[in-house]
Design a protein around this motif. Structure first.
Motif, PDB file in Angstrom:
ATOM      1  N   ILE A 207       0.679  -1.397   0.049  1.00 48.03           N
ATOM      2  CA  ILE A 207       0.088  -0.040   0.035  1.00 48.03           C
ATOM      3  C   ILE A 207       0.888   1.238   0.014  1.00 48.03           C
ATOM      4  N   ARG A 208       1.910   1.309   0.794  1.00 40.99           N
ATOM      5  CA  ARG A 208       2.729   2.533   0.915  1.00 40.99           C
ATOM      6  C   ARG A 208       3.379   2.893  -0.454  1.00 40.99           C
ATOM      7  N   GLU A 209       3.792   1.641  -0.921  1.00 39.40           N
ATOM      8  CA  GLU A 209       4.336   1.997  -2.510  1.00 39.40           C
ATOM      9  C   GLU A 209       3.410   2.382  -3.452  1.00 39.40           C
ATOM     10  N   LYS A 210       2.204   1.898  -3.469  1.00 37.90           N
ATOM     11  CA  LYS A 210       1.204   2.416  -4.307  1.00 37.90           C
ATOM     12  C   LYS A 210       0.725   3.936  -4.140  1.00 37.90           C
ATOM     13  N   ILE A 211       0.769   4.530  -2.733  1.00 41.36           N
ATOM     14  CA  ILE A 211       0.467   5.765  -2.557  1.00 41.36           C
ATOM     15  C   ILE A 211       1.603   6.704  -2.883  1.00 41.36           C
ATOM     16  N   ASP A 212       2.896   5.976  -2.632  1.00 34.75           N
ATOM     17  CA  ASP A 212       4.074   6.919  -3.291  1.00 34.75           C
ATOM     18  C   ASP A 212       4.345   6.922  -4.626  1.00 34.75           C
ATOM     19  N   THR A 213       3.974   6.010  -5.342  1.00 39.10           N
ATOM     20  CA  THR A 213       3.717   6.070  -6.534  1.00 39.10           C
ATOM     21  C   THR A 213       2.567   7.051  -7.236  1.00 39.10           C
ATOM     22  N   ILE A 214       1.482   7.245  -6.730  1.00 43.62           N
ATOM     23  CA  ILE A 214       0.646   7.999  -7.072  1.00 43.62           C
ATOM     24  C   ILE A 214       1.117   9.436  -6.938  1.00 43.62           C
ATOM     25  N   VAL A 215       1.723   9.831  -5.537  1.00 42.37           N
ATOM     26  CA  VAL A 215       1.980  11.102  -5.016  1.00 42.37           C
ATOM     27  C   VAL A 215       3.140  11.401  -6.264  1.00 42.37           C
ATOM     28  N   ARG A 216       4.161  10.597  -6.672  1.00 43.19           N
ATOM     29  CA  ARG A 216       5.121  11.015  -7.505  1.00 43.19           C
ATOM     30  C   ARG A 216       4.602  11.207  -9.154  1.00 43.19           C
ATOM     31  N   LYS A 217       3.887  10.057  -9.646  1.00 45.55           N
ATOM     32  CA  LYS A 217       3.700  10.226 -10.803  1.00 45.55           C
ATOM     33  C   LYS A 217       2.413  10.889 -11.209  1.00 45.55           C
ATOM     34  N   VAL A 218       1.346  11.310 -10.388  1.00 45.62           N
ATOM     35  CA  VAL A 218       0.253  11.723 -10.618  1.00 45.62           C
ATOM     36  C   VAL A 218       0.332  13.169 -10.279  1.00 45.62           C
ATOM     37  N   TYR A 219       0.717  13.594  -9.057  1.00 48.02           N
ATOM     38  CA  TYR A 219       0.747  14.651  -8.245  1.00 48.02           C
ATOM     39  C   TYR A 219       2.184  15.770  -8.549  1.00 48.02           C
ATOM     40  N   GLY A 220       3.177  14.890  -8.990  1.00 46.45           N
ATOM     41  CA  GLY A 220       4.461  15.537  -9.106  1.00 46.45           C
ATOM     42  C   GLY A 220       5.253  15.834  -7.886  1.00 46.45           C
ATOM     43  N   GLY A 221       4.874  15.111  -6.584  1.00 51.27           N
ATOM     44  CA  GLY A 221       5.529  15.378  -5.279  1.00 51.27           C
ATOM     45  C   GLY A 221       6.793  14.224  -5.374  1.00 51.27           C
ATOM     46  N   ASP A 222       7.316  14.362  -4.013  1.00 45.66           N
ATOM     47  CA  ASP A 222       8.444  13.531  -3.734  1.00 45.66           C
ATOM     48  C   ASP A 222       8.073  12.267  -3.027  1.00 45.66           C
ATOM     49  N   GLY A 223       6.762  12.096  -2.467  1.00 46.03           N
ATOM     50  CA  GLY A 223       6.468  11.033  -1.818  1.00 46.03           C
ATOM     51  C   GLY A 223       5.559  11.293  -0.806  1.00 46.03           C
ATOM     52  N   ALA A 224       5.277  10.382   0.050  1.00 45.62           N
ATOM     53  CA  ALA A 224       4.354  10.435   1.235  1.00 45.62           C
ATOM     54  C   ALA A 224       4.903  10.346   2.504  1.00 45.62           C
ATOM     55  N   ASP A 225       4.171  10.928   3.606  1.00 41.28           N
ATOM     56  CA  ASP A 225       4.598  10.465   4.937  1.00 41.28           C
ATOM     57  C   ASP A 225       3.448  10.017   5.481  1.00 41.28           C
ATOM     58  N   TYR A 226       3.464   9.471   6.794  1.00 42.64           N
ATOM     59  CA  TYR A 226       2.375   8.638   7.252  1.00 42.64           C
ATOM     60  C   TYR A 226       2.169   8.825   8.633  1.00 42.64           C
ATOM     61  N   ALA A 227       1.152   9.299   9.061  1.00 37.37           N
ATOM     62  CA  ALA A 227       0.721   9.543  10.441  1.00 37.37           C
ATOM     63  C   ALA A 227       0.657   8.075  11.207  1.00 37.37           C
ATOM     64  N   PRO A 228       0.682   8.043  12.531  1.00 38.70           N
ATOM     65  CA  PRO A 228       0.880   6.815  13.239  1.00 38.70           C
ATOM     66  C   PRO A 228      -0.360   5.841  12.926  1.00 38.70           C
ATOM     67  N   LYS A 229      -1.442   6.743  12.936  1.00 37.33           N
ATOM     68  CA  LYS A 229      -2.948   6.016  12.680  1.00 37.33           C
ATOM     69  C   LYS A 229      -3.016   5.315  11.350  1.00 37.33           C
ATOM     70  N   ALA A 230      -2.219   6.178  10.252  1.00 30.64           N
ATOM     71  CA  ALA A 230      -2.384   5.405   8.991  1.00 30.64           C
ATOM     72  C   ALA A 230      -1.397   4.353   8.910  1.00 30.64           C
ATOM     73  N   GLU A 231      -0.160   4.389   9.446  1.00 30.71           N
ATOM     74  CA  GLU A 231       0.557   3.216   9.613  1.00 30.71           C
ATOM     75  C   GLU A 231       0.309   2.139  10.266  1.00 30.71           C
ATOM     76  N   ARG A 232      -0.644   2.142  11.124  1.00 29.35           N
ATOM     77  CA  ARG A 232      -1.373   1.119  11.849  1.00 29.35           C
ATOM     78  C   ARG A 232      -2.387   0.448  10.945  1.00 29.35           C
ATOM     79  N   SER A 233      -3.104   1.283  10.332  1.00 27.43           N
ATOM     80  CA  SER A 233      -4.015   0.626   9.498  1.00 27.43           C
ATOM     81  C   SER A 233      -3.434   0.109   8.317  1.00 27.43           C
ATOM     82  N   ILE A 234      -2.489   0.541   7.624  1.00 31.19           N
ATOM     83  CA  ILE A 234      -2.075   0.015   6.685  1.00 31.19           C
ATOM     84  C   ILE A 234      -1.411  -1.260   6.817  1.00 31.19           C
ATOM     85  N   GLN A 235      -0.726  -1.583   8.310  1.00 32.36           N
ATOM     86  CA  GLN A 235      -0.214  -2.697   8.665  1.00 32.36           C
ATOM     87  C   GLN A 235      -1.491  -3.849   8.920  1.00 32.36           C
TER      88      GLN A 235
END
Length: 149
Positions: A37-65
């Motif tokens: 999931i993190r890789e998919k989100i980072d890919t969207i941020v980089r390839k679609v939005y033109g950003g450098d990637g994503a950072d995750y709040a602790p709640k998001a980290e737990r949810s992804i896991q």
């Protein structure tokens, strides 16, 4: 085309069918479904939005896991963020560079078959009015429609 009703729809359908008939589509997903999931989100941020990637709040980290542990890691990701900016900050306009998006929350939309990654301060389900707009709509005996706008 929409202002012509069905006539405009037919024109649009013909244009789409013509493009499809050419067989030149080169659609390809921007990430592998099996990617984490993190890789998919980072890919969207980089390839679609033109950003450098994503950072995750602790709640998001737990949810992804958790989501990956129950088998929802191989579902597509839907980004929920402000529509006003390519970033997660509605005040950043244009085509910014060098930014990161902070993912606050990640949750399943299991019935729809994807995972939602929410970034920034947004409302994902707008409130509905006490009186639905449909209550003001009607079809008159002559076939005209009232109350749409």
């Amino acid at each position: 085309m929409w202002e012509k009703g069905g006539e405009g729809g037919v024109e649009l359908a013909r244009a789409v069918m013509s493009l499809l008939g050419e067989g030149k589509a080169r659609f390809a997903p921007i990430y592998e479904a099996t990617a984490p999931i993190r890789e998919k989100i980072d890919t969207i941020v980089r390839k679609v939005y033109g950003g450098d990637g994503a950072d995750y709040a602790p709640k998001a980290e737990r949810s992804i896991q958790y989501l990956e542990s129950i088998g929802l890691g191989e579902t597509p990701v839907c980004m929920a963020k402000t529509q006003y900016s390519l970033t997660d900050d509605a005040s950043v306009l244009g085509r910014p560079r060098g930014f990161r998006i902070t993912v606050n929350e990640v949750y399943p939309a299991a019935g729809a078959g994807f995972v939602v990654a929410q970034a920034g301060d947004i409302m994902t389900m707008p409130g509905l009015p006490k009186e639905p707009a449909a209550e003001r709509m009607a079809i008159r005996p002559d076939g005209s429609i009232v109350g749409l706008f």
